[in-house]
Structures are given as C-alpha cells and as structure tokens.
Enzyme design. Structure first.
Site, PDB file in Angstrom:
ATOM      1  N   GLY A 109       6.644  31.532  -4.543  1.00  0.00           N
ATOM      2  CA  GLY A 109       6.883  29.737  -4.000  1.00  0.00           C
ATOM      3  C   GLY A 109       8.120  29.114  -4.374  1.00  0.00           C
ATOM      4  N   ASP A 150       8.519  28.114  -7.375  1.00  0.00           N
ATOM      5  CA  ASP A 150       8.056  28.994  -8.757  1.00  0.00           C
ATOM      6  C   ASP A 150       9.323  30.053  -9.059  1.00  0.00           C
ATOM      7  OD1 ASP A 150       8.133  29.827 -11.242  1.00  0.00           O
ATOM      8  OD2 ASP A 150       6.212  29.689 -10.912  1.00  0.00           O
ATOM      9  N   SER A 152       1.523  22.075  -5.091  1.00  0.00           N
ATOM     10  CA  SER A 152       0.104  22.495  -5.183  1.00  0.00           C
ATOM     11  C   SER A 152      -0.465  22.872  -3.463  1.00  0.00           C
ATOM     12  CB  SER A 152      -1.179  21.608  -5.502  1.00  0.00           C
ATOM     13  OG  SER A 152      -1.159  21.251  -6.409  1.00  0.00           O
ATOM     14  N   GLY A 202       1.096  25.122  -1.328  1.00  0.00           N
ATOM     15  CA  GLY A 202       1.510  26.551  -0.703  1.00  0.00           C
ATOM     16  C   GLY A 202       0.016  27.778  -1.625  1.00  0.00           C
ATOM     17  N   TYR A 256      -1.259  27.173  -3.673  1.00  0.00           N
ATOM     18  CA  TYR A 256      -2.927  26.513  -4.068  1.00  0.00           C
ATOM     19  C   TYR A 256      -3.226  25.617  -3.310  1.00  0.00           C
ATOM     20  CZ  TYR A 256      -1.497  26.828  -8.999  1.00  0.00           C
ATOM     21  OH  TYR A 256      -1.152  27.835 -10.345  1.00  0.00           O
TER      22      TYR A 256
HETATM   23  N1  AR6 Z   1      12.384  24.464  -1.710  1.00  0.00           N
HETATM   24  C1  AR6 Z   1      11.106  23.368  -1.892  1.00  0.00           C
HETATM   25  N2  AR6 Z   1       9.954  23.468  -1.650  1.00  0.00           N
HETATM   26  C2  AR6 Z   1       9.547  25.001  -1.638  1.00  0.00           C
HETATM   27  C3  AR6 Z   1      11.005  25.775  -1.425  1.00  0.00           C
HETATM   28  C4  AR6 Z   1      12.290  25.353  -1.494  1.00  0.00           C
HETATM   29  N3  AR6 Z   1      12.679  26.592  -2.216  1.00  0.00           N
HETATM   30  N4  AR6 Z   1       9.970  27.295  -1.505  1.00  0.00           N
HETATM   31  C5  AR6 Z   1       8.416  26.612  -1.082  1.00  0.00           C
HETATM   32  N5  AR6 Z   1       8.245  25.522  -1.021  1.00  0.00           N
HETATM   33  P1  AR6 Z   1       4.253  26.609  -3.309  1.00  0.00           P
HETATM   34  P2  AR6 Z   1       1.725  25.307  -4.790  1.00  0.00           P
HETATM   35  C6  AR6 Z   1       7.590  24.713  -1.250  1.00  0.00           C
HETATM   36  O1  AR6 Z   1       3.620  27.430  -3.815  1.00  0.00           O
HETATM   37  O2  AR6 Z   1       1.171  25.561  -3.739  1.00  0.00           O
HETATM   38  C7  AR6 Z   1       3.167  30.024  -7.731  1.00  0.00           C
HETATM   39  O3  AR6 Z   1       3.032  31.340  -7.477  1.00  0.00           O
HETATM   40  C8  AR6 Z   1       5.781  24.984  -0.077  1.00  0.00           C
HETATM   41  O4  AR6 Z   1       6.233  25.215   1.459  1.00  0.00           O
HETATM   42  O5  AR6 Z   1       5.287  26.734  -4.346  1.00  0.00           O
HETATM   43  O6  AR6 Z   1       1.991  24.360  -6.584  1.00  0.00           O
HETATM   44  C9  AR6 Z   1       3.118  29.443  -8.814  1.00  0.00           C
HETATM   45  O7  AR6 Z   1       3.585  30.066  -9.882  1.00  0.00           O
HETATM   46  C10 AR6 Z   1       4.693  24.034  -0.276  1.00  0.00           C
HETATM   47  O8  AR6 Z   1       4.933  23.243   0.610  1.00  0.00           O
HETATM   48  O9  AR6 Z   1       2.791  25.652  -4.911  1.00  0.00           O
HETATM   49  C11 AR6 Z   1       2.031  28.793  -8.592  1.00  0.00           C
HETATM   50  O10 AR6 Z   1       1.158  29.717  -9.225  1.00  0.00           O
HETATM   51  C12 AR6 Z   1       5.463  23.798  -1.677  1.00  0.00           C
HETATM   52  O11 AR6 Z   1       6.808  24.267  -2.186  1.00  0.00           O
HETATM   53  C13 AR6 Z   1       1.596  28.559  -7.572  1.00  0.00           C
HETATM   54  O12 AR6 Z   1       2.562  28.839  -6.422  1.00  0.00           O
HETATM   55  C14 AR6 Z   1       4.711  24.282  -3.212  1.00  0.00           C
HETATM   56  O13 AR6 Z   1       4.578  25.702  -2.887  1.00  0.00           O
HETATM   57  C15 AR6 Z   1       1.669  27.114  -7.144  1.00  0.00           C
HETATM   58  O14 AR6 Z   1       1.327  26.750  -6.096  1.00  0.00           O
END
Ligand code: AR6
Length: 173
Positions: free
Chosen positions: A32, A34, A122, A124, A126
């Site tokens: 994601g 991260d 959280s 994505g 999560y």
């Molecule tokens: N810019 C903005 N938003 C983004 C981007 C970007 N480049 N890429 C994804 N998103 P997630 P979580 C959005 O999964 O749910 C990781 O493996 C995405 O569409 O990134 O908090 C970490 O290491 C979604 O709306 O984060 C943790 O293990 C949002 O960012 C875990 O995922 C969050 O999705 C955290 O999960």
C-alpha cells in the site's frame, strides 16, 4: 485548529513539510502507501526505521502511535509513521484510529511541521470501512490542538475522496 483540505492523488508526490505513512508496528515496510513511500523515498527511510526499532521500539511501535523519520528522496521533509488499527467487526477500534491522527499531529508539532499530508489510514490492507474511517479521521484532526496550519488528506481514489468530502461537510455543520 488546522485547516483541513482534500486532494485526490499520490501522497508521495506532495510537496509538504511532512507526509504521514500508514505503517505497521514493525516499521519495516509493507504494501500500500507504506510500500510506495519506501520505494519513492529510498533506503534512508528504512535505515532510520531500523535504528528506531533497535533504540526506541524493540517490540515495535504500538497501534495508535506515531514516530518521524527523514523523508529521504521525497519532496516532503519528514515521514511520520503512524500505526492504524486493523478493522474489527466485533470491537470498536475507532479510538485507536483517532489516536494515530492525534499522535501524528503531536509529532508534527515537535518537528515544527506546518503542512502535513495524511492518507486514508487503515482503509486498505487493514480493511476499515472508508465512510467510518473518514468520519473518525476528520473528527480527530478537527479536535486536535495543534500548531499545524494545514492538514491535507490525500486520497488515492475517487470513492475515498468522496467519503472524506462527506465527512468534512458533516464536521462543518
Ligand atoms: N498515496 C495515497 N494513498 C495511497 C497510496 C499513495 N501512493 N497508495 C495507497 N493508498 P494501505 P492500511 C491508499 O493498505 O489499510 C501496509 O502493508 C489506499 O488506497 O496503504 O493502513 C502497511 O505496511 C488506501 O485508501 O494502509 C501495513 O501493514 C489507503 O492508502 C498495512 O498495509 C491506506 O491503505 C496498513 O494498512
């Protein structure tokens, strides 16, 4: 109180003082947003995360907390790594989601950051329902006493952007 703005886009491209990472407790990267931050920011971020683990958080950064590192090659100056909760249908974890926003702003204040960009933490991997997460995130930022002047939510896709737009309209009523 910080001014809240919304944009649809990629948080790694934001030219702001600090961007918030939706990290996990290990601080050692993941998928994601991260994954995108570590990919675009280069190895300096992971180096500092490893140091933080060794020196301050041997058991990892607890859920609901935040910590800053360099932003490496990104346009921003700092990355604030925040750990949101994994969504649960049987337990209300909104307090932890609110906490990681409040803690990120506390860290931003320590850094002297004035413009801070947040992703939809959280929502994505999560699995937090976006509509609920948007309400919690906007509420936590609106309630925070902070020197940060602008909190910019950077939403990756249109449905997420719309959810934050609705949450912001509700909060302003
Ligand atoms: N810019 C903005 N938003 C983004 C981007 C970007 N480049 N890429 C994804 N998103 P997630 P979580 C959005 O999964 O749910 C990781 O493996 C995405 O569409 O990134 O908090 C970490 O290491 C979604 O709306 O984060 C943790 O293990 C949002 O960012 C875990 O995922 C969050 O999705 C955290 O999960």
């Amino acid at each position: 109180m910080a001014r809240i703005t919304l944009v649809q886009g990629d948080i790694t491209e934001q030219d702001v003082d600090a961007i918030v990472n939706a990290a996990n407790s290990s601080l050692l990267g993941g998928g994601g947003v991260d994954g995108a931050i570590h990919r675009r920011g280069g190895p300096a971020i992971l180096d500092e995360c490893r140091r933080l683990r060794a020196e301050r958080y041997p058991d990892g950064l607890p859920t609901g907390r935040a910590v800053a590192t360099t932003a490496g090659d990104l346009p921003a100056r700092w990355v604030i790594h925040a750990v949101g909760p994994v969504y649960s249908r049987s337990e209300d974890r909104s307090g932890l989601l609110a906490s990681c926003h409040a803690e990120s702003l506390r860290v931003a204040d320590e850094l002297g950051a004035r413009i801070v960009a947040f992703p939809a933490i959280s929502t994505g991997v999560y699995r937090y329902p976006v509509e609920e997460a948007a309400e919690v995130a906007v509420g936590a930022v609106a309630d925070a006493e902070t020197e940060v002047e602008e909190v910019r939510f950077v939403l990756f896709d249109e449905p997420t952007y719309r959810s934050f737009e609705r949450a912001l309209q509700e909060a302003r009523r």
